[in-house]
Write a protein that holds these residues in place. Structure first.
Motif, PDB file in Angstrom:
ATOM      1  N   ALA A  28       0.836  -1.201   0.000  1.00  0.00           N
ATOM      2  CA  ALA A  28       0.000   0.000   0.000  1.00  0.00           C
ATOM      3  C   ALA A  28       0.871   1.251   0.000  1.00  0.00           C
ATOM      4  O   ALA A  28       2.012   1.242   0.444  1.00  0.00           O
ATOM      5  N   ASP A  29       0.303   2.338  -0.505  1.00  0.00           N
ATOM      6  CA  ASP A  29       0.998   3.624  -0.488  1.00  0.00           C
ATOM      7  C   ASP A  29       0.943   4.223   0.914  1.00  0.00           C
ATOM      8  O   ASP A  29       0.137   3.827   1.754  1.00  0.00           O
ATOM      9  N   GLY A  30       1.802   5.180   1.149  1.00  0.00           N
ATOM     10  CA  GLY A  30       1.747   5.913   2.399  1.00  0.00           C
ATOM     11  C   GLY A  30       2.765   5.486   3.432  1.00  0.00           C
ATOM     12  O   GLY A  30       2.724   5.953   4.565  1.00  0.00           O
ATOM     13  N   HIS A  31       3.682   4.616   3.074  1.00  0.00           N
ATOM     14  CA  HIS A  31       4.723   4.197   3.997  1.00  0.00           C
ATOM     15  C   HIS A  31       5.978   5.022   3.741  1.00  0.00           C
ATOM     16  O   HIS A  31       6.170   5.560   2.657  1.00  0.00           O
ATOM     17  N   PRO A  32       6.872   5.057   4.733  1.00  0.00           N
ATOM     18  CA  PRO A  32       8.144   5.756   4.488  1.00  0.00           C
ATOM     19  C   PRO A  32       8.990   5.014   3.455  1.00  0.00           C
ATOM     20  O   PRO A  32       8.776   3.834   3.183  1.00  0.00           O
ATOM     21  N   THR A  33       9.942   5.727   2.883  1.00  0.00           N
ATOM     22  CA  THR A  33      10.783   5.162   1.829  1.00  0.00           C
ATOM     23  C   THR A  33      11.539   3.928   2.314  1.00  0.00           C
ATOM     24  O   THR A  33      11.704   2.967   1.557  1.00  0.00           O
ATOM     25  N   VAL A  37      12.212   0.227   0.542  1.00  0.00           N
ATOM     26  CA  VAL A  37      13.566  -0.253   0.269  1.00  0.00           C
ATOM     27  C   VAL A  37      13.757  -1.639   0.879  1.00  0.00           C
ATOM     28  O   VAL A  37      14.242  -2.569   0.214  1.00  0.00           O
ATOM     29  N   VAL A  38      13.363  -1.802   2.138  1.00  0.00           N
ATOM     30  CA  VAL A  38      13.514  -3.089   2.814  1.00  0.00           C
ATOM     31  C   VAL A  38      12.696  -4.165   2.124  1.00  0.00           C
ATOM     32  O   VAL A  38      13.187  -5.275   1.863  1.00  0.00           O
ATOM     33  N   HIS A  39      11.454  -3.862   1.798  1.00  0.00           N
ATOM     34  CA  HIS A  39      10.616  -4.865   1.140  1.00  0.00           C
ATOM     35  C   HIS A  39      11.076  -5.154  -0.285  1.00  0.00           C
ATOM     36  O   HIS A  39      10.958  -6.278  -0.771  1.00  0.00           O
ATOM     37  N   ILE A  41      14.235  -5.138  -1.216  1.00  0.00           N
ATOM     38  CA  ILE A  41      15.378  -6.034  -1.041  1.00  0.00           C
ATOM     39  C   ILE A  41      14.901  -7.443  -0.714  1.00  0.00           C
ATOM     40  O   ILE A  41      15.408  -8.431  -1.260  1.00  0.00           O
ATOM     41  N   LEU A  42      13.914  -7.560   0.181  1.00  0.00           N
ATOM     42  CA  LEU A  42      13.361  -8.879   0.514  1.00  0.00           C
ATOM     43  C   LEU A  42      12.788  -9.574  -0.713  1.00  0.00           C
ATOM     44  O   LEU A  42      13.009 -10.771  -0.927  1.00  0.00           O
ATOM     45  N   ILE A  43      12.054  -8.825  -1.516  1.00  0.00           N
ATOM     46  CA  ILE A  43      11.455  -9.401  -2.723  1.00  0.00           C
ATOM     47  C   ILE A  43      12.548  -9.860  -3.688  1.00  0.00           C
ATOM     48  O   ILE A  43      12.498 -10.980  -4.215  1.00  0.00           O
ATOM     49  N   ALA A  44      13.561  -9.023  -3.898  1.00  0.00           N
ATOM     50  CA  ALA A  44      14.638  -9.373  -4.835  1.00  0.00           C
ATOM     51  C   ALA A  44      15.405 -10.608  -4.368  1.00  0.00           C
ATOM     52  O   ALA A  44      15.656 -11.529  -5.158  1.00  0.00           O
ATOM     53  N   VAL A  45      15.752 -10.654  -3.089  1.00  0.00           N
ATOM     54  CA  VAL A  45      16.508 -11.795  -2.567  1.00  0.00           C
ATOM     55  C   VAL A  45      15.684 -13.078  -2.662  1.00  0.00           C
ATOM     56  O   VAL A  45      16.196 -14.133  -3.056  1.00  0.00           O
ATOM     57  N   ASN A  46      14.412 -13.004  -2.315  1.00  0.00           N
ATOM     58  CA  ASN A  46      13.587 -14.207  -2.362  1.00  0.00           C
ATOM     59  C   ASN A  46      13.308 -14.672  -3.779  1.00  0.00           C
ATOM     60  O   ASN A  46      13.196 -15.878  -4.021  1.00  0.00           O
TER      61      ASN A  46
END
Length: 77
Positions: A28-33, A37-39, A41-46
């Motif tokens: 969802a929109d509205g989260h800090p940058t 970035v963390v998600h 990286i998690l998506i790319a690694v997985n």
């Protein structure tokens, strides 16, 4: 590697790709940058792990023909 394990690795890799790509689209929109970035990286690694598991499973599926371990000579070194 048995055909059952190789098939499991291929299915697991496909499921991981589906799951993490789906998560990426559902953020969802509205989260800090930093959240994105963390998600990201998690998506790319997985996804990389899923591709590696799929390749290992595919090689195991192609290589399993009911034969023993290839290339072993029994030499101790």
């Amino acid at each position: 590697m048995s055909r059952k394990i190789a098939g499991f690795l291929i299915i697991l890799g496909a499921f991981m790709i589906f799951e993490w790509v789906n998560l990426g689209f559902n953020l969802a929109d509205g989260h800090p940058t930093s959240f994105y970035v963390v998600h990201g990286i998690l998506i790319a690694v997985n996804i990389i792990l899923a591709v590696v598991l799929g390749v290992i499973g595919w090689r195991g599926l192609r290589g399993s023909g009911g034969k023993g371990v290839k290339g072993r000579t029994g030499d101790a070194g």
